[in-house]
Design a protein around this motif. Structure first.
Motif, PDB file in Angstrom:
ATOM      1  N   SER A  26       0.911  -1.232   0.124  1.00 27.44           N
ATOM      2  CA  SER A  26      -0.168  -0.137   0.055  1.00 27.44           C
ATOM      3  C   SER A  26       0.866   1.426  -0.052  1.00 27.44           C
ATOM      4  CB  SER A  26      -0.957   0.099   1.068  1.00 27.44           C
ATOM      5  OG  SER A  26      -1.715   1.191   1.031  1.00 27.44           O
ATOM      6  N   GLU A  27       1.901   1.263   0.727  1.00 24.78           N
ATOM      7  CA  GLU A  27       2.868   2.409   0.734  1.00 24.78           C
ATOM      8  C   GLU A  27       3.535   2.646  -0.299  1.00 24.78           C
ATOM      9  OE1 GLU A  27       3.955   2.668   5.629  1.00 24.78           O
ATOM     10  OE2 GLU A  27       4.931   1.072   4.333  1.00 24.78           O
ATOM     11  N   THR A  28       3.956   1.592  -1.017  1.00 24.01           N
ATOM     12  CA  THR A  28       4.748   1.595  -2.232  1.00 24.01           C
ATOM     13  C   THR A  28       3.856   2.148  -3.355  1.00 24.01           C
ATOM     14  OG1 THR A  28       6.179  -0.483  -1.796  1.00 24.01           O
ATOM     15  CG2 THR A  28       6.045   0.283  -4.169  1.00 24.01           C
ATOM     16  N   SER A  29       2.670   1.725  -3.375  1.00 24.99           N
ATOM     17  CA  SER A  29       1.723   2.234  -4.502  1.00 24.99           C
ATOM     18  C   SER A  29       1.412   3.505  -4.153  1.00 24.99           C
ATOM     19  CB  SER A  29       0.243   1.444  -4.326  1.00 24.99           C
ATOM     20  OG  SER A  29       0.718  -0.222  -4.655  1.00 24.99           O
ATOM     21  N   THR A  30       1.186   4.089  -3.147  1.00 20.80           N
ATOM     22  CA  THR A  30       1.168   5.518  -2.772  1.00 20.80           C
ATOM     23  C   THR A  30       2.246   6.412  -3.224  1.00 20.80           C
ATOM     24  OG1 THR A  30       0.002   4.869  -0.814  1.00 20.80           O
ATOM     25  CG2 THR A  30       0.793   7.365  -1.146  1.00 20.80           C
ATOM     26  N   ILE A  31       3.427   5.995  -2.970  1.00 20.17           N
ATOM     27  CA  ILE A  31       4.585   6.562  -3.676  1.00 20.17           C
ATOM     28  C   ILE A  31       4.503   6.543  -5.097  1.00 20.17           C
ATOM     29  CG2 ILE A  31       7.069   6.319  -4.006  1.00 20.17           C
ATOM     30  CD1 ILE A  31       7.093   5.024  -0.915  1.00 20.17           C
ATOM     31  N   LEU A  32       4.372   5.533  -5.735  1.00 16.87           N
ATOM     32  CA  LEU A  32       4.233   5.386  -7.288  1.00 16.87           C
ATOM     33  C   LEU A  32       3.177   6.209  -7.814  1.00 16.87           C
ATOM     34  CD1 LEU A  32       4.745   1.639  -7.753  1.00 16.87           C
ATOM     35  CD2 LEU A  32       6.451   3.332  -8.260  1.00 16.87           C
ATOM     36  N   SER A  33       2.118   6.613  -6.974  1.00 18.67           N
ATOM     37  CA  SER A  33       1.170   7.370  -7.310  1.00 18.67           C
ATOM     38  C   SER A  33       1.373   8.896  -7.241  1.00 18.67           C
ATOM     39  CB  SER A  33      -0.220   7.112  -6.321  1.00 18.67           C
ATOM     40  OG  SER A  33      -1.238   8.195  -6.637  1.00 18.67           O
ATOM     41  N   ALA A  34       2.161   9.094  -6.254  1.00 19.21           N
ATOM     42  CA  ALA A  34       2.721  10.557  -6.122  1.00 19.21           C
ATOM     43  C   ALA A  34       3.536  10.996  -7.372  1.00 19.21           C
ATOM     44  CB  ALA A  34       3.603  10.685  -4.730  1.00 19.21           C
ATOM     45  N   PHE A  35       4.050  10.043  -8.134  1.00 19.72           N
ATOM     46  CA  PHE A  35       4.826  10.471  -9.319  1.00 19.72           C
ATOM     47  C   PHE A  35       3.921  11.437 -10.348  1.00 19.72           C
ATOM     48  CE2 PHE A  35       6.256   9.937 -13.662  1.00 19.72           C
ATOM     49  CZ  PHE A  35       7.613  10.248 -13.632  1.00 19.72           C
ATOM     50  N   PHE A  36       2.659  10.996 -10.188  1.00 22.66           N
ATOM     51  CA  PHE A  36       1.714  11.952 -10.992  1.00 22.66           C
ATOM     52  C   PHE A  36       1.185  13.050 -10.525  1.00 22.66           C
ATOM     53  CE2 PHE A  36       1.878   7.281 -12.432  1.00 22.66           C
ATOM     54  CZ  PHE A  36       2.316   7.334 -13.497  1.00 22.66           C
ATOM     55  N   TRP A  37       1.354  13.219  -9.428  1.00 27.21           N
ATOM     56  CA  TRP A  37       0.669  14.333  -8.796  1.00 27.21           C
ATOM     57  C   TRP A  37       1.002  15.540  -9.343  1.00 27.21           C
ATOM     58  CZ3 TRP A  37       1.770  13.343  -2.534  1.00 27.21           C
ATOM     59  CH2 TRP A  37       0.738  12.043  -2.344  1.00 27.21           C
ATOM     60  N   GLY A  38       2.240  15.937  -9.666  1.00 24.43           N
ATOM     61  CA  GLY A  38       2.858  17.160 -10.239  1.00 24.43           C
ATOM     62  C   GLY A  38       2.254  17.402 -11.758  1.00 24.43           C
ATOM     63  N   TYR A  39       1.745  16.137 -12.457  1.00 17.91           N
ATOM     64  CA  TYR A  39       1.196  16.183 -13.848  1.00 17.91           C
ATOM     65  C   TYR A  39      -0.109  17.166 -13.784  1.00 17.91           C
ATOM     66  CZ  TYR A  39       4.320  13.007 -16.222  1.00 17.91           C
ATOM     67  OH  TYR A  39       5.429  12.329 -16.626  1.00 17.91           O
ATOM     68  N   VAL A  40      -0.698  16.589 -12.992  1.00 15.87           N
ATOM     69  CA  VAL A  40      -2.221  17.393 -12.603  1.00 15.87           C
ATOM     70  C   VAL A  40      -2.169  19.057 -12.360  1.00 15.87           C
ATOM     71  CG1 VAL A  40      -4.244  17.603 -11.239  1.00 15.87           C
ATOM     72  CG2 VAL A  40      -3.382  15.534 -11.596  1.00 15.87           C
ATOM     73  N   VAL A  41      -1.019  19.393 -11.725  1.00 17.08           N
ATOM     74  CA  VAL A  41      -0.917  20.795 -11.561  1.00 17.08           C
ATOM     75  C   VAL A  41      -0.185  21.533 -12.763  1.00 17.08           C
ATOM     76  CG1 VAL A  41       0.291  22.486  -9.775  1.00 17.08           C
ATOM     77  CG2 VAL A  41      -0.516  20.427  -9.109  1.00 17.08           C
ATOM     78  N   THR A  42       0.810  20.867 -13.459  1.00 22.49           N
ATOM     79  CA  THR A  42       1.434  21.419 -14.422  1.00 22.49           C
ATOM     80  C   THR A  42       1.158  21.414 -15.770  1.00 22.49           C
ATOM     81  OG1 THR A  42       3.019  19.486 -14.700  1.00 22.49           O
ATOM     82  CG2 THR A  42       3.546  21.406 -12.929  1.00 22.49           C
ATOM     83  N   LEU A  43       0.255  20.219 -16.302  1.00 24.95           N
ATOM     84  CA  LEU A  43      -0.010  19.806 -17.457  1.00 24.95           C
ATOM     85  C   LEU A  43      -0.676  20.869 -18.145  1.00 24.95           C
ATOM     86  CD1 LEU A  43      -0.657  16.364 -17.539  1.00 24.95           C
ATOM     87  CD2 LEU A  43       0.903  17.494 -18.868  1.00 24.95           C
ATOM     88  N   ALA A  44      -1.838  21.452 -17.847  1.00 25.13           N
ATOM     89  CA  ALA A  44      -2.636  22.673 -18.428  1.00 25.13           C
ATOM     90  C   ALA A  44      -1.952  23.862 -18.689  1.00 25.13           C
ATOM     91  CB  ALA A  44      -4.081  22.704 -17.637  1.00 25.13           C
ATOM     92  N   PRO A  45      -1.319  24.343 -17.708  1.00 25.41           N
ATOM     93  CA  PRO A  45      -0.536  25.436 -17.704  1.00 25.41           C
ATOM     94  C   PRO A  45       0.861  25.368 -18.731  1.00 25.41           C
ATOM     95  CG  PRO A  45      -0.945  25.185 -15.322  1.00 25.41           C
ATOM     96  CD  PRO A  45      -1.235  24.138 -16.034  1.00 25.41           C
ATOM     97  N   ALA A  46       1.219  24.007 -18.755  1.00 30.00           N
ATOM     98  CA  ALA A  46       2.444  23.860 -19.777  1.00 30.00           C
ATOM     99  C   ALA A  46       1.812  23.814 -21.299  1.00 30.00           C
ATOM    100  CB  ALA A  46       3.099  22.480 -19.345  1.00 30.00           C
ATOM    101  N   GLY A  47       0.506  23.336 -21.388  1.00 32.02           N
ATOM    102  CA  GLY A  47       0.008  23.277 -22.571  1.00 32.02           C
ATOM    103  C   GLY A  47      -0.284  24.841 -23.134  1.00 32.02           C
ATOM    104  N   TRP A  48      -0.786  25.717 -22.114  1.00 31.29           N
ATOM    105  CA  TRP A  48      -0.980  27.019 -22.510  1.00 31.29           C
ATOM    106  C   TRP A  48       0.211  27.596 -23.208  1.00 31.29           C
ATOM    107  CZ3 TRP A  48       0.667  31.468 -20.252  1.00 31.29           C
ATOM    108  CH2 TRP A  48       0.377  32.601 -20.582  1.00 31.29           C
ATOM    109  N   ALA A  49       1.360  27.250 -22.066  1.00 30.41           N
ATOM    110  CA  ALA A  49       2.604  27.971 -22.425  1.00 30.41           C
ATOM    111  C   ALA A  49       3.338  27.583 -23.656  1.00 30.41           C
ATOM    112  CB  ALA A  49       3.672  27.739 -21.369  1.00 30.41           C
ATOM    113  N   ALA A  50       3.131  26.174 -24.017  1.00 27.26           N
ATOM    114  CA  ALA A  50       3.615  25.708 -25.092  1.00 27.26           C
ATOM    115  C   ALA A  50       3.114  26.396 -26.374  1.00 27.26           C
ATOM    116  CB  ALA A  50       3.432  24.293 -25.206  1.00 27.26           C
TER     117      ALA A  50
END
Length: 325
Positions: A26-50
């Motif tokens: 369970s802890e390992t899966s949470t860590i692996l899930s955390a890899f994608f947290w930054g995507y949610v925050v940055t993807l839309a602004p990155a798309g606009w900027a690109a």
């Protein structure tokens, strides 16, 4: 990251330079899930900027930031801190400024289809992306050296099939054997439904047959590479002027399932039994099947009217005239 977590969670002395943190599934899966947290925050602004700025600088900044955060991962694990290994996903852009038709984008059925198929694609493939080393190590019993090689094999197949198929798809498109929309649907169906079938088969093979498991996983991830010529290219088909923004929006929403998938695996897989992994693989297969079905029904291959730079201006003018009357 997915390989590193396997060793850090259960290092049985195979590498004395790496500490065994004793993380649960369970802890390992949470860590692996955390890899994608930054995507949610940055993807839309990155798309606009690109779409508006220099994509080369955006790429450089994203790689530098991700590299620094990755280097801090073990330090954070040792100190009990939290390091978000995030990434700006650099998206397609064309450095021109147009009014963005937000309402038209979010009420478009082809966009809806792309959002849904991105969500299901991310669930299906990110389940394998994050959990494949764990499956090879904890369930099939491969050592870390074999695990690394076998975990890489499906992605080698993905590269080979992507490159080979891109040439074939380009040839078919030039000959106009199918409409552009029809071609995207056919190739995306191969990229989703073949892997779905492989995952269903994987769910029912005998535990004593690891070779078959490796072959099926290689086929699943390999054929999924064809989606680059399907759903990914469809972003440019329907809105070339907003392709960066569109990829940012669809990927941002789609990444929510990337976050959820490892957490789901952690909730299901407790004892590493074939029944538990069967649920994981059948869920991923179902996601891929349903998502592509939505894409086949609602996707379009033609440029949408709201891609026209004057579309929003025309709407505003039309509204103003109606008010004046």
């Amino acid at each position: 990251m997915s390989m590193g977590v396997v060793v850090m969670a259960n290092n049985t002395g195979s590498n004395p330079n790496i500490k065994d943190y004793g993380w649960s599934q369970s802890e390992t899966s949470t860590i692996l899930s955390a890899f994608f947290w930054g995507y949610v925050v940055t993807l839309a602004p990155a798309g606009w900027a690109a779409d508006r700025f220099n994509s080369k600088n955006l790429l450089s900044a994203s790689l530098i930031l991700s590299g620094i955060l990755t280097m801090l991962t073990e330090v954070a694990a040792d100190t009990g801190g939290v390091v978000l290994v995030c990434a700006f996903r650099v998206v397609m852009g064309i450095s021109q400024k147009f009014p963005t038709p937000w309402i038209s984008i979010f009420t478009s059925l082809p966009v809806f289809a792309l959002i849904v198929v991105t969500m299901t694609q991310n669930w299906g493939m990110d389940t394998l992306f994050t959990e494949l080393p764990t499956y090879f190590s904890n369930f099939l019993g491969f050592d870390i050296a074999s695990n690394g090689l076998l975990s890489a094999l499906p992605y080698i197949a993905n590269i080979v099939l992507s490159v080979a198929c891109s040439w074939i798809v380009n040839s078919v498109e030039k000959k106009q054997v199918l409409s552009r929309g029809g071609l995207r649907k056919v190739i995306n169906s191969i990229g989703h439904w073949f892997p779905a079938a492989a995952l269903v088969a994987l769910s029912f093979i005998p535990v004593e047959d690891p070779t078959a498991a490796v072959i099926l996983l290689t086929a699943a991830i390999g054929f999924n590479g064809l989606t680059v010529m399907g759903m990914m290219m469809n972003l440019i088909d329907i809105a070339p002027n907003f392709s960066g923004l569109m990829m940012g929006v669809t990927d941002c929403i789609g990444t929510l399932t990337s976050i959820a998938a490892p957490l789901y695996v952690g909730a299901i897989v407790k004892e590493n039994t074939i029944q538990e992994w069967r649920i994981v693989f059948l869920t991923a297969a179902g996601m891929l099947f349903v998502g592509n079905l939505i894409f086949v029904i609602f996707a379009k291959g033609e440029v949408q009217p709201w891609n026209d730079p004057n579309y929003s201006r025309g709407k505003k003018t039309e509204t103003t005239e109606k008010i004046a009357v």
